[in-house]
Motif scaffolding. Structure first.
Motif, mmCIF file in Angstrom:
data_model
loop_
_atom_site.group_PDB
_atom_site.id
_atom_site.type_symbol
_atom_site.label_atom_id
_atom_site.label_comp_id
_atom_site.label_asym_id
_atom_site.label_seq_id
_atom_site.Cartn_x
_atom_site.Cartn_y
_atom_site.Cartn_z
ATOM 1 N N MET A 152 0.816 -1.128 0.189
ATOM 2 C CA MET A 152 0.355 0.154 0.466
ATOM 3 C C MET A 152 0.956 1.243 0.111
ATOM 4 O O MET A 152 0.482 2.400 -0.770
ATOM 5 N N THR A 153 2.034 1.395 0.811
ATOM 6 C CA THR A 153 2.505 2.877 1.034
ATOM 7 C C THR A 153 3.575 3.349 -0.640
ATOM 8 O O THR A 153 3.601 3.625 -1.247
ATOM 9 N N LYS A 154 4.111 1.482 -1.424
ATOM 10 C CA LYS A 154 4.723 1.196 -2.217
ATOM 11 C C LYS A 154 4.154 1.853 -3.867
ATOM 12 O O LYS A 154 4.109 2.832 -4.858
ATOM 13 N N LEU A 155 2.781 1.605 -3.605
ATOM 14 C CA LEU A 155 1.475 2.353 -4.430
ATOM 15 C C LEU A 155 1.184 3.646 -4.658
ATOM 16 O O LEU A 155 1.485 4.190 -5.423
ATOM 17 N N LYS A 156 1.432 4.108 -3.381
ATOM 18 C CA LYS A 156 1.168 5.659 -3.416
ATOM 19 C C LYS A 156 2.285 6.626 -3.883
ATOM 20 O O LYS A 156 1.840 7.450 -4.333
ATOM 21 N N ASN A 157 3.636 5.679 -3.171
ATOM 22 C CA ASN A 157 5.102 6.265 -4.371
ATOM 23 C C ASN A 157 4.997 6.242 -5.435
ATOM 24 O O ASN A 157 5.920 6.763 -5.975
ATOM 25 N N HIS A 158 4.438 5.146 -6.146
ATOM 26 C CA HIS A 158 4.303 4.655 -7.690
ATOM 27 C C HIS A 158 2.781 4.879 -8.330
ATOM 28 O O HIS A 158 3.111 4.479 -9.677
ATOM 29 N N SER A 159 1.884 6.231 -7.789
ATOM 30 C CA SER A 159 0.948 6.377 -7.835
ATOM 31 C C SER A 159 1.473 7.221 -9.407
ATOM 32 O O SER A 159 0.475 7.147 -10.246
ATOM 33 N N ASP A 160 1.720 7.914 -9.767
ATOM 34 C CA ASP A 160 2.189 8.454 -11.241
ATOM 35 C C ASP A 160 2.122 7.243 -12.306
ATOM 36 O O ASP A 160 2.388 7.529 -13.664
ATOM 37 N N ARG A 161 3.284 6.164 -11.501
ATOM 38 C CA ARG A 161 3.736 5.670 -13.412
ATOM 39 C C ARG A 161 3.283 3.558 -12.900
ATOM 40 O O ARG A 161 3.270 3.479 -13.677
ATOM 41 N N ILE A 162 2.462 3.788 -11.803
ATOM 42 C CA ILE A 162 1.313 2.234 -11.761
ATOM 43 C C ILE A 162 -0.115 2.856 -12.286
ATOM 44 O O ILE A 162 -0.497 3.145 -11.587
ATOM 45 N N ASP A 163 -0.852 1.624 -13.637
ATOM 46 C CA ASP A 163 -2.423 2.044 -13.961
ATOM 47 C C ASP A 163 -2.564 1.417 -12.720
ATOM 48 O O ASP A 163 -2.557 0.847 -12.077
ATOM 49 N N LYS A 164 -4.409 2.055 -12.796
ATOM 50 C CA LYS A 164 -5.556 1.480 -11.770
ATOM 51 C C LYS A 164 -5.822 0.526 -12.213
ATOM 52 O O LYS A 164 -6.199 -0.306 -11.197
ATOM 53 N N HIS A 165 -5.889 -0.435 -13.431
ATOM 54 C CA HIS A 165 -5.409 -1.692 -13.206
ATOM 55 C C HIS A 165 -4.890 -2.299 -12.828
ATOM 56 O O HIS A 165 -5.267 -3.077 -12.167
ATOM 57 N N HIS A 166 -3.379 -2.293 -12.533
ATOM 58 C CA HIS A 166 -2.329 -3.065 -11.811
ATOM 59 C C HIS A 166 -3.404 -2.394 -10.186
ATOM 60 O O HIS A 166 -2.431 -3.769 -9.385
ATOM 61 N N VAL A 167 -3.572 -1.580 -10.066
ATOM 62 C CA VAL A 167 -3.782 -1.315 -8.190
ATOM 63 C C VAL A 167 -5.027 -2.098 -8.131
ATOM 64 O O VAL A 167 -4.998 -2.362 -6.866
ATOM 65 N N MET A 168 -5.395 -2.366 -9.156
ATOM 66 C CA MET A 168 -7.084 -2.755 -8.421
ATOM 67 C C MET A 168 -6.748 -4.718 -8.563
ATOM 68 O O MET A 168 -7.422 -5.094 -7.988
ATOM 69 N N ILE A 169 -5.899 -5.000 -9.323
ATOM 70 C CA ILE A 169 -5.444 -6.638 -9.509
ATOM 71 C C ILE A 169 -4.656 -6.832 -7.533
ATOM 72 O O ILE A 169 -4.809 -7.514 -6.683
ATOM 73 N N PHE A 170 -3.930 -5.516 -7.825
ATOM 74 C CA PHE A 170 -2.694 -5.466 -5.651
ATOM 75 C C PHE A 170 -4.121 -5.542 -5.315
ATOM 76 O O PHE A 170 -4.135 -6.897 -4.485
ATOM 77 N N TYR A 171 -5.506 -4.884 -5.316
ATOM 78 C CA TYR A 171 -5.968 -5.416 -4.215
ATOM 79 C C TYR A 171 -6.708 -6.420 -4.169
ATOM 80 O O TYR A 171 -7.462 -6.989 -3.353
ATOM 81 N N TYR A 172 -7.872 -7.210 -4.759
ATOM 82 C CA TYR A 172 -7.487 -8.410 -5.572
ATOM 83 C C TYR A 172 -7.257 -9.577 -4.711
ATOM 84 O O TYR A 172 -7.979 -10.243 -4.331
ATOM 85 N N LYS A 173 -5.408 -9.012 -5.113
ATOM 86 C CA LYS A 173 -4.852 -10.367 -4.228
ATOM 87 C C LYS A 173 -4.824 -10.535 -2.650
ATOM 88 O O LYS A 173 -4.913 -11.519 -1.630
ATOM 89 N N ILE A 174 -4.824 -9.160 -2.811
ATOM 90 C CA ILE A 174 -4.659 -8.505 -0.678
ATOM 91 C C ILE A 174 -5.744 -9.431 -0.841
ATOM 92 O O ILE A 174 -5.879 -9.923 0.576
#
Length: 514
Positions: free
Chosen positions: A345-367
């Motif tokens: 969650m911390t790294k997703l915030k730090n890399h928010s400008d370079r990781i697209d929303k779809h991959h963020v959602m995949i992380f949410y699903y895996k969590i």
């Protein structure tokens, strides 16, 4: 509402490290401009702002509104020039482009021999580093010079350059066709997802083989093989032929092992190749090879020789942590996997400008799956809600669908009957828009819909019936992938045997030590 995400200059400045900002100011001073120059003042102001605010910029009287656009464009260009001079951003490609620029300057001054000398050296470097587009460009430039200034230094120079250009052109054409095919297959994946029938498989196979250029494998260099294996890899993923995906992703990784300098010149391709291999290993449940590949990848990334630019750092995080989560799913170690959540969650915030929303959602699903596996259904629902409530996201429908199905199961497990009814209605509305539901999804929805009509004493028998119906799809060529999103078989076995789902999965994991 802030609009910092919409302003490229502001995003660029906010992406700079402290050393890059310091270098920019040193670069400006080297230009000999006044320290109060408008573009430097604008840089300092944007650096201080938390969000892009045009009103605040104009309030500082740095520039009039009519001039702001031009000043921003000038500043953007100067920042890029400064970054280009940074040793961190220097690689063989920038070096070759620089040499080509130098040769062009010498050519315009009429210093043909000096220009040709630089070009010859740069051409060899380009070939050695598989930069064949630049090599072709250099040869074309050499031909141009030879038409105006005959060096006579080598007998048959014109024929030699013509043959060189012809061979480079042939290699570039093959590479272009293979990279186009790879990109088009990836586009099909995003648009239509995996094949779901023999008819769809035939369509994809016909498309693939009709667009595959003729080639002799022994005649292909690193670059051509890279795109060849990627094309076969995407075809394998589309066809849900995960053994074939394992084969070609292994070839990609081995290609880098055999050409180690290419790892450092093409770090993004190297990272992606390893991620594809890990994904294929996850799909075929090859746990021991999965662990070894993940460890090797982490070792290479940690090596001081491996590039450390922003893009590479973000992708390294994305691929390493995605696969760390997958390893916990393979081993059934859900509780241990939770230690990754805060870091992710911390790294997703730090890399928010370079990781697209779809991959963020995949992380949410895996969590969410981690929490479900350890029986924490409320936290599972919390992360799934982040996916389901995202109305502005264009993502693969299969992820959204499985998020909704898992949410239904989690609501049932949590005893949230009222919420289950609400979720069922919402899920039905969503599924009506989908034309390609898996049979597994249909069976799950049918079962959950009838839950209210099942007497408690009959529940275990109904679980057994559903288990029998779904078990036949476990190795189905087009249905098996559904179980990778949601291990519903293990969940049903946990209900039938009255044991935690995590325990069931962990026991199965013991047989994955291949």
């Amino acid at each position: 509402m802030t609009n910092h995400q919409k302003d490229p200059l502001f995003i660029l400045i906010k992406s700079l490290s402290k050393s890059e900002k310091r270098q920019f100011k040193l670069y400006v001073n080297r230009l000999g401009v006044n320290a109060d120059a408008k573009f430097l003042a604008l840089f300092n102001l944007l650096d201080k702002l938390n969000d892009y605010d045009e009103k605040e910029i104009l309030k500082q009287n740095i520039v009039k509104k009519q001039q702001l656009s031009n000043l921003k464009a000038h500043l953007y260009k100067q920042v890029l020039i400064s970054l280009r001079m940074n040793p961190v951003n220097q690689n063989i490609r920038t070096h070759l482009r620089e040499q080509l620029d130098f040769a062009t300057i010498l050519y315009h001054k009429g210093l043909y021999k000096q220009s040709l000398k630089i070009l010859e050296k740069a051409k060899q470097q380009a070939k050695d580093n598989q930069e064949k587009n630049i090599a072709y460009e250099i040869v074309e430039f050499e031909k141009l010079i030879e038409t105006q200034y005959i060096t006579r230094s080598i007998q048959g120079r014109a024929d030699e350059l013509a043959e060189e250009a012809k061979e480079l052109s042939r290699q570039n054409v093959i590479t272009s066709k293979l990279s186009n095919l790879s990109l088009q297959l990836y586009g099909i994946m995003l648009k239509t997802n995996y094949v779901k029938s023999d008819e769809e498989y035939k369509e994809i196979a016909d498309y693939f083989y009709s667009h595959l250029p003729k080639y002799e494998l022994d005649e292909l260099d690193f670059r051509e093989k890279l795109w060849l294996y990627k094309a076969y890899l995407w075809f394998s993923f589309l066809a849900q032929d995960f053994l074939s995906a394992y084969k070609y992703s292994s070839k990609l990784v081995d290609l880098f092992k055999e050409n180690e300098p290419m790892i450092y010149l093409n770090p993004v391709f190297f990272l992606k190749s390893n991620h594809y291999l890990l994904e294929a290993l996850f799909y075929v449940s090859y746990k021991s090879q999965f662990k070894e590949t993940l460890e090797n990848l982490e070792d290479v990334i940690a090596d001081e020789k491996f590039p450390k630019n922003d893009n590479v750092i973000s992708l390294s995080f994305l691929y390493i942590y995605t696969n760390k989560l997958n390893l916990h799913f393979m081993e059934g170690t859900f509780e241990e996997g939770l230690s990754l959540v805060d870091t992710i969650m911390t790294k997703l915030k730090n890399h928010s400008d370079r990781i697209d929303k779809h991959h963020v959602m995949i992380f949410y699903y895996k969590i969410a799956c981690l929490y479900f596996g350890m029986g924490d259904n409320k936290n599972c629902i919390l992360y799934l809600k982040k996916i389901i409530d995202n109305k502005n996201l264009s993502m693969r429908e299969d992820l959204m669908c499985f998020a909704r199905v898992l949410s239904l199961v989690a609501h049932y497990e949590a005893g949230m009957d009222y919420h289950l009814e609400v979720q069922l209605r919402s899920t039905y509305k969503f599924l009506l828009k989908m034309n390609d539901l898996h049979e597994v999804q249909k069976e799950m929805i049918k079962f959950l819909r009838n839950l209210g009509n099942i007497f408690p004493q009959d529940l275990k028998d109904e679980f057994k019936k559903l288990h029998r119906r779904l078990k036949k799809y476990e190795n189905h060529p087009y249905e098996k992938r559904a179980f990778l999103y949601l291990d519903i078989i293990s969940w049903l076995e946990s209900k039938i045997e009255n044991r935690p789902v995590g325990t069931i999965i962990k026991e199965k994991a013991k047989f994955l030590n291949r």
